[in-house]
Design a protein around this motif. Structure first.
Motif, PDB file in Angstrom:
ATOM      1  N   ALA A 647       0.824  -1.205   0.000  1.00 42.19           N
ATOM      2  CA  ALA A 647       0.000   0.000   0.000  1.00 42.19           C
ATOM      3  C   ALA A 647       0.859   1.257   0.000  1.00 42.19           C
ATOM      4  CB  ALA A 647      -0.921  -0.014   1.219  1.00 42.19           C
ATOM      5  N   GLY A 648       0.224   2.356  -0.389  1.00 45.72           N
ATOM      6  CA  GLY A 648       0.858   3.666  -0.311  1.00 45.72           C
ATOM      7  C   GLY A 648       1.521   4.117  -1.591  1.00 45.72           C
ATOM      8  N   VAL A 649       1.458   3.277  -2.622  1.00 45.76           N
ATOM      9  CA  VAL A 649       2.096   3.618  -3.888  1.00 45.76           C
ATOM     10  C   VAL A 649       1.424   2.821  -4.988  1.00 45.76           C
ATOM     11  CG1 VAL A 649       3.854   1.806  -3.718  1.00 45.76           C
ATOM     12  CG2 VAL A 649       4.354   3.895  -5.026  1.00 45.76           C
ATOM     13  N   ASP A 650       1.465   3.336  -6.207  1.00 41.60           N
ATOM     14  CA  ASP A 650       0.972   2.583  -7.355  1.00 41.60           C
ATOM     15  C   ASP A 650       2.105   1.731  -7.928  1.00 41.60           C
ATOM     16  OD1 ASP A 650      -1.474   3.701  -7.025  1.00 41.60           O
ATOM     17  OD2 ASP A 650      -1.409   4.950  -8.828  1.00 41.60           O
ATOM     18  N   TRP A 651       1.684   0.740  -8.730  1.00 43.34           N
ATOM     19  CA  TRP A 651       2.633  -0.222  -9.284  1.00 43.34           C
ATOM     20  C   TRP A 651       2.350  -0.446 -10.770  1.00 43.34           C
ATOM     21  CZ3 TRP A 651       6.510  -2.079  -6.207  1.00 43.34           C
ATOM     22  CH2 TRP A 651       6.365  -1.857  -4.828  1.00 43.34           C
ATOM     23  N   GLY A 662      -1.719   0.210  -5.014  1.00 47.47           N
ATOM     24  CA  GLY A 662      -1.149  -0.594  -3.952  1.00 47.47           C
ATOM     25  C   GLY A 662      -2.184  -0.934  -2.894  1.00 47.47           C
ATOM     26  N   GLY A 663      -1.828  -1.900  -2.038  1.00 48.78           N
ATOM     27  CA  GLY A 663      -2.748  -2.350  -0.997  1.00 48.78           C
ATOM     28  C   GLY A 663      -3.695  -3.431  -1.463  1.00 48.78           C
ATOM     29  N   ASN A 664      -3.430  -3.997  -2.644  1.00 51.82           N
ATOM     30  CA  ASN A 664      -4.315  -5.007  -3.233  1.00 51.82           C
ATOM     31  C   ASN A 664      -3.503  -6.185  -3.759  1.00 51.82           C
ATOM     32  OD1 ASN A 664      -6.954  -3.473  -3.228  1.00 51.82           O
ATOM     33  ND2 ASN A 664      -5.677  -2.058  -4.417  1.00 51.82           N
ATOM     34  N   LYS A 665      -4.222  -7.319  -3.908  1.00 55.62           N
ATOM     35  CA  LYS A 665      -3.644  -8.464  -4.584  1.00 55.62           C
ATOM     36  C   LYS A 665      -4.023  -8.417  -6.050  1.00 55.62           C
ATOM     37  CE  LYS A 665      -3.513 -11.685  -0.680  1.00 55.62           C
ATOM     38  NZ  LYS A 665      -3.987 -12.998  -0.157  1.00 55.62           N
ATOM     39  N   VAL A 666      -3.078  -8.770  -6.894  1.00 61.92           N
ATOM     40  CA  VAL A 666      -3.356  -8.836  -8.326  1.00 61.92           C
ATOM     41  C   VAL A 666      -2.942 -10.209  -8.830  1.00 61.92           C
ATOM     42  CG1 VAL A 666      -3.117  -6.357  -8.705  1.00 61.92           C
ATOM     43  CG2 VAL A 666      -1.116  -7.831  -8.923  1.00 61.92           C
ATOM     44  N   SER A 667      -3.709 -10.710  -9.787  1.00 62.45           N
ATOM     45  CA  SER A 667      -3.391 -11.998 -10.389  1.00 62.45           C
ATOM     46  C   SER A 667      -2.792 -11.759 -11.761  1.00 62.45           C
ATOM     47  CB  SER A 667      -4.654 -12.856 -10.503  1.00 62.45           C
ATOM     48  OG  SER A 667      -4.344 -14.124 -11.046  1.00 62.45           O
ATOM     49  N   ARG A 668      -1.721 -12.477 -12.044  1.00 63.28           N
ATOM     50  CA  ARG A 668      -1.043 -12.294 -13.316  1.00 63.28           C
ATOM     51  C   ARG A 668      -0.802 -13.636 -13.978  1.00 63.28           C
ATOM     52  NH1 ARG A 668       1.522 -11.693 -17.644  1.00 63.28           N
ATOM     53  NH2 ARG A 668       2.576  -9.737 -18.154  1.00 63.28           N
ATOM     54  N   GLN A 669      -1.134 -13.726 -15.254  1.00 63.10           N
ATOM     55  CA  GLN A 669      -0.837 -14.966 -15.968  1.00 63.10           C
ATOM     56  C   GLN A 669       0.666 -15.178 -16.028  1.00 63.10           C
ATOM     57  OE1 GLN A 669      -2.856 -14.976 -19.823  1.00 63.10           O
ATOM     58  NE2 GLN A 669      -4.488 -16.215 -18.907  1.00 63.10           N
ATOM     59  N   THR A 670       1.053 -16.442 -15.863  1.00 63.87           N
ATOM     60  CA  THR A 670       2.482 -16.757 -15.791  1.00 63.87           C
ATOM     61  C   THR A 670       2.831 -17.891 -16.741  1.00 63.87           C
ATOM     62  OG1 THR A 670       1.961 -18.114 -13.857  1.00 63.87           O
ATOM     63  CG2 THR A 670       2.868 -15.923 -13.443  1.00 63.87           C
TER      64      THR A 670
END
Length: 787
Positions: A647-651, A662-670
């Motif tokens: 949290a506290g910043v964008d990604w 930020g502050g969240n879970k993200v799912s990414r294809q791998t």
């Protein structure tokens, strides 16, 4: 090495009968007193560091520190007694000693309680240590219930926070113990003891208990945050020097190349394929039989011309290091010299047999013995023979078994006499002493080549010796891969910044088909992706070779994925090398647990499968199989991994530039060729050219990637890539500052210079969200680029 002679003979101090509290004596460094028959001394080593010494009243002793190299500093502090408590206050730290109980509390000058000793938490138990009457010593602390702590070296349990653990701290192949922890509250504790130690954290408290100690001796340090704590630890135990640029390239080795032709041919094949490579390593047995163990000489007939071998590698613009050990076979010259001065120890080490056949033939004992690195004369003998190897042009050392190997240990083994007392007394500092012996000797004879040592074990202070520790002979498995993440992060959080692991794991015994096993090929690729984002990218292992061409050819899934990440490593060299300068100049770390950059985000504090690499890249390695079903490859569906973004910043997704809060879970294809990789908003990242080795091309046309959404800064560091001239100020820095509101990038005046420096160059400035780019001709003068 620091030698402090302490005579804690304080029986003459008066007693205040009205309060039952004892008086104290103020010293130049702090205070000392006797409470409940325990002599206590508090010494300031600076406004943020105090040393605490406790021993039974009337006991005199000499305390010699192997780790701490600084002396206590004259520090301004105030002493004030309030009832039964005496308070020592510096500009940053308050230390409160209870004159009735002897317990100490630590708090910030703002009044925040940081740590307190457990009431009556000090214990002394008399023991006889190989004929010396001494003590078993223990000190207990009381931590907050929900307070994460980190460090204690490298373990293989996969835990990030080191709460609710019991660690039997004796150096081993897979475990490197360092009796230091730091808290999310911004303080650290270093227990300055080298004997077998039990660290315990449970509902009863947090304690260190060491087999041998003339006194309790620990340092409390306050840094405000993890970087600050590490800075204090390095202030005590030594700063980390720079490694050469080439050490950050890709390294190939295996157990073992059996001839010089085989080794040279590996480098030739990489060059033929156009796959980058900077280093190759020769493992053991180049000396011949086990009776000649570690002879530091090419006695194996398969290595007929070692000088030519090294020259051949150098002519292909690669570097070579070689395996050396801390034990010697009975037919070696070193063994005979060391034996004459009583510098060989008697306990079972590896190899046990003189026969090289497997299984071990114990009826033909090898006679190999571990040497005494605590003895300065023994360290001189060690280097005398190693110096002959150095003359061949070798670029560094692979110090195997530096813990050392101690097989089937018996209590009597620890009675072995060393130069500094029983082996029991100094056991855990063995790697510090043996690595330090090689480092200091090489540095004394050659300032033109930076010391580079790859070693299997470490102890507090080892960062000052130019050593990178690897995690030992780990087994190839998905769980072992995942465990490396927390292992490397906790190791780094002790203040030792350079760590790596055998890419692919050392033993393949779980995989009967070895490289033909599709699950292993997938595991290897995922491990190599993780290795791309560690301080040394090194492929190594037993049971099967690991060169890229063993995994297919260009156009195949595994080969292409491996090649992609080797190339990515080289593109990131300007970022990595500049980060290494931050380590040396600003006490930073390369592998960063999330607590280092996001201490206020409770969701981030105990994550054991993601981390920061430098201060911009968040790495989330894939640690489970996705493309094997019923023992066969199956790429019909694409796997994915969920990653928490602090949290506290964008990604930004490194691969797509997609932006996330930020502050969240993200799912990414791998898919096989993708590791989840995110960039913090505000980052400025330099990207280097495509090369075959680290120094092939100058950085005269770097891409500078801007990740908007916050202000940011990056300092590009450059020097001569080797030698120690940087210590004399022979280097340059260029600071890139991103103003997000104005959408301006300011490139500063170049600061400093060095021979061979680029006076003119191009930077291609890229805003990743729009792919807007602006080329800039830079001549060392300030430039402002507006978007």
């Amino acid at each position: 090495m620091k030698l402090s002679i302490i005579f804690l003979l304080l029986t003459a101090l008066s007693i205040n009968n009205s309060s039952n509290a004892q008086s104290f004596q103020k010293t130049d460094l702090g205070i000392k007193t006797v409470i409940n028959s325990t002599a206590i001394e508090i010494q300031y080593y600076g406004p943020s560091i105090v040393r605490v010494l406790k021993s039974p009243e009337g006991r005199s002793f000499i305390k010699e520190s192997l780790s701490v190299i600084t002396e206590p500093k004259k520090t301004t502090f105030n002493v004030k007694q309030q009832g039964d408590v005496v308070n020592l206050r510096s500009s940053t730290l308050n230390v409160a000693l209870n004159l009735k109980t002897g317990d100490i509390n630590y708090s910030s000058v703002n009044g925040e309680l940081l740590l307190k000793e457990k009431q009556s938490g000090v214990k002394f138990t008399p023991i006889n240590d190989a004929g010396n009457n001494t003590l078993t010593v223990q000190q207990s602390f009381a931590l907050d219930n929900d307070e994460p702590i980190y460090g204690l070296g490298q373990q293989q349990q996969g835990k990030m926070s080191q709460r609710n653990v019991t660690l039997n701290m004796v150096q081993g192949n897979l475990d490197d113990y360092i009796p230091f922890f730091q808290s999310v509250k911004g303080y650290g504790v270093f227990w300055d003891n080298y004997s077998p130690t039990v660290f315990t954290d449970n509902t009863e408290g947090t304690s260190f208990k060491s087999d041998v100690g003339d006194c309790v001796d620990y340092y409390f340090m306050y840094g405000g945050n993890a970087d600050g704590v590490i800075a204090r630890m390095r202030e005590l135990t030594g700063q980390a020097p720079m490694f050469p640029l080439w050490t950050y390239g890709f390294w190939q080795s295996k157990e073992r190349y059996k001839s010089q032709d085989e080794l040279v041919d590996v480098v030739k094949e990489y060059r033929k394929l156009g796959v980058p490579l900077d280093g190759i390593i020769q493992d053991w047995q180049y000396w011949g039989s086990n009776y000649l163990w570690n002879a530091m000489d090419f006695l194996n007939p398969e290595f007929p011309d070692p000088k030519k071998m090294v020259s051949d590698v150098h002519n292909m613009k690669a570097h070579m290091i070689i395996s050396i050990w801390n034990s010697f076979g009975p037919h070696t010259k070193q063994y005979k010299e060391l034996d004459k001065i009583g510098a060989l120890m008697n306990f079972t080490t590896w190899p046990e047999s003189g026969s090289e056949k497997w299984p071990v033939r114990r009826d033909y004992p090898s006679g190999v013995r571990v040497y005494d690195p605590y003895n300065p004369a023994a360290r001189d003998i060690y280097w005398k023979y190693l110096a002959e190897m150095y003359k061949l042009g070798l670029d560094g050392w692979w110090m195997d078994s530096s813990e050392p190997d101690h097989l089937n240990p018996k209590p009597s083994d620890f009675d072995n006499k060393t130069y500094l007392g029983s082996f029991r007394k100094v056991r855990n500092a063995f790697p510090l002493m043996t690595v330090g012996g090689v480092s200091t000797h090489q540095r004394a004879v050659d300032s033109g080549k930076r010391v580079f040592i790859l070693t299997r074990s470490a102890f507090a202070g080892q960062q000052r010796y130019g050593a990178n520790t690897w995690s030992g002979d780990v087994t190839s498995s998905w769980s072992a891969l995942k465990n490396q993440i927390a292992a490397g992060l906790n190791f780094s959080l002790t203040g030792i910044p350079y760590w790596n692991a055998d890419i692919g794991g050392f033993f393949l015994n779980r995989f009967k088909r070895k490289l033909e096993d599709p699950e292993y090929r997938e595991l290897y690729v995922r491990w190599l992706q993780f290795g791309t984002f560690t301080p040394m990218m090194r492929s190594h292992g037993a049971d099967a070779p690991r060169e890229i061409y063993q995994f297919g050819q260009k156009g195949s899934k595994y080969y292409d994925a491996i090649e992609k990440y080797i190339n990515l490593r080289y593109h990131l060299l300007p970022y990595i090398y500049s980060t290494s300068w931050e380590i040396t100049a600003s006490q930073s770390s390369m592998m960063r647990g999330l607590v280092m950059d996001f201490p206020k985000d409770k969701k981030a504090l105990d994550l054991n499968d993601e981390y920061m690499f430098g201060k911009s890249l968040l790495v989330s390695p894939v640690t489970n199989a996705m493309y094997v079903k019923a023992g066969a490859e199956d790429f019909s569906a694409t796997g994915s991994k969920e990653t928490y973004l602090p949290a506290g910043v964008d990604w930004y997704d490194f691969w797509t530039a997609e932006r996330f809060s930020g502050g969240n879970k993200v799912s990414r294809q791998t898919p096989l060729e993708i590791i989840p990789l995110y960039v913090k908003a505000g980052s400025v990242i330099p990207v280097g050219p495509s090369v075959q080795y680290a120094e092939e091309k100058k950085w005269d046309n770097l891409e500078i990637r801007i990740y908007p959404g916050a202000n940011g800064k990056f300092v590009l560091y450059e020097d001569e890539n080797d030698n120690y001239n940087y210590e004399k100020g022979v280097y340059s820095t260029i600071t890139f500052t991103w103003d997000d509101a104005k959408r301006n990038l300011t490139i500063s005046d170049r600061n400093g210079s060095f021979p061979g420096m680029l006076n003119e160059r191009k930077f291609n400035i890229v805003i990743v969200t729009s792919q807007a780019n602006k080329p800039v001709n830079y001549t060392g003068k300030k430039v402002v680029v507006k978007f």
